[in-house]
Design a protein around this motif. Structure first.
Motif: not given
Length: 311
Positions: A176-180
């Motif tokens: 996954a590519l998670l963002t914040n």
């Protein structure tokens, strides 16, 4: 551009307003970027946030344009206290507006977004949401409720293409590519950097020995729109929480694709933001929501399982 989506009139008119504002503000922001004159103004409502004269201009311009299309509504903009616009004393529609999100970057010519969400107080839920990306080729993300009570989501590009948004095939956390929103060093970045179990899960190699999990930076409602479009797999916000104008517009768009937004206890975040009275709206605008969002429930729960809230 939007005719192929067969949008309800309210959704189409709202999208027109957002597009008009983006066309008007884009050259002004580019002038600010190249001149270095950001037009920063004192932020009396949110002292820790950047505020420019462009935010304030868009606040006024939105109210003006929306009132041409909608007779009466509660105008709940980030830049002012909620107010009733029009002749009705207690209108059904509450219009939540963040005129210029990430304005600190927008005046640098880098990134800029604008949010409008229309909430029906009688239905206790959103019925239209439009998130505009001022600089990107994907110009608009939109969700709307049709006459049968079914929610639909779309993305529209600058060259006139319309994409219907729906759930993608689920990915594992290690893919996954998670963002914040990790731009604030101590407030956001350091707490994220300490999430060792999450980092280990993202870095876990697949059968071919490659590590495909990634952490990226993203911003406000558009981060949830990116999940809705399948560009990213998830968003996590556990350090401070998003204000309503940063979360709600993108929340509705992601919800309309079958995506998930959970609080940190694992419970779904409701679409009913309790915007029934002016005092309710004012209280909602002062709250912050910590959450995990993903394209499907399983991934959202897996992200939560790898977060450590012991500090």
């Amino acid at each position: 551009m939007r005719s192929a989506a067969h949008l309800p009139e309210l959704a189409s008119r709202t999208a027109d307003v957002v597009e008009t504002l983006m066309l008007e503000i884009r050259p002004i922001l580019m002038d600010a970027a190249f001149s270095g004159k950001a037009g920063e103004s004192e932020n009396l409502r949110h002292s820790d946030n950047f505020l420019s004269v462009h935010d304030l201009w868009m606040h006024e311009r939105y109210r003006e344009l929306l009132s041409r299309h909608i007779d009466s509504f509660v105008y709940a903009s980030e830049e002012a206290d909620p107010q009733v616009v029009g002749k009705e004393s207690d209108p059904d529609l509450c219009i939540l507006v963040d005129p210029l999100d990430t304005s600190e970057l927008a005046v640098r010519g880098l990134l800029g977004y604008t949010h409008v969400m229309i909430y029906s107080r009688s239905l206790a839920r959103p019925i239209v949401s439009v998130v505009g990306d001022i600089y990107h080729h994907v110009r608009l993300y939109l969700a709307t409720r049709d006459d049968d009570g079914v929610d639909h989501a779309y993305a529209f590009t600058a060259d006139g293409h319309c994409f219907r948004l729906g759930q993608r095939k689920p990915k594992r956390l290690s893919d996954a590519l998670l963002t914040n929103y990790l731009m604030r060093p101590r407030e956001r970045f350091l707490p994220l950097s300490r999430q060792e179990r999450l980092m280990d899960a993202l870095d876990r190699p697949d059968g071919d020995g490659k590590s495909r999990g990634r952490i990226g930076v993203d911003f406000g409602s558009v981060s949830l729109c990116h999940v809705a479009a399948g560009f990213t797999e998830g968003v996590l916000e556990f350090a401070k929480g998003f204000a309503i104008w940063d979360l709600a517009p993108g929340h509705y768009i992601l919800h309309s694709t079958g995506g998930t937004v959970l609080d940190l206890t694992g419970e779904p975040v409701t679409l009913d933001y309790n915007l029934q009275s002016l005092s309710d709206i004012a209280r909602a605008m002062d709250r912050r929501q910590k959450f995990v969002a993903a394209g499907n429930l399983e991934l959202a729960q897996d992200i939560l399982r790898h977060l450590d809230f012991s500090e």
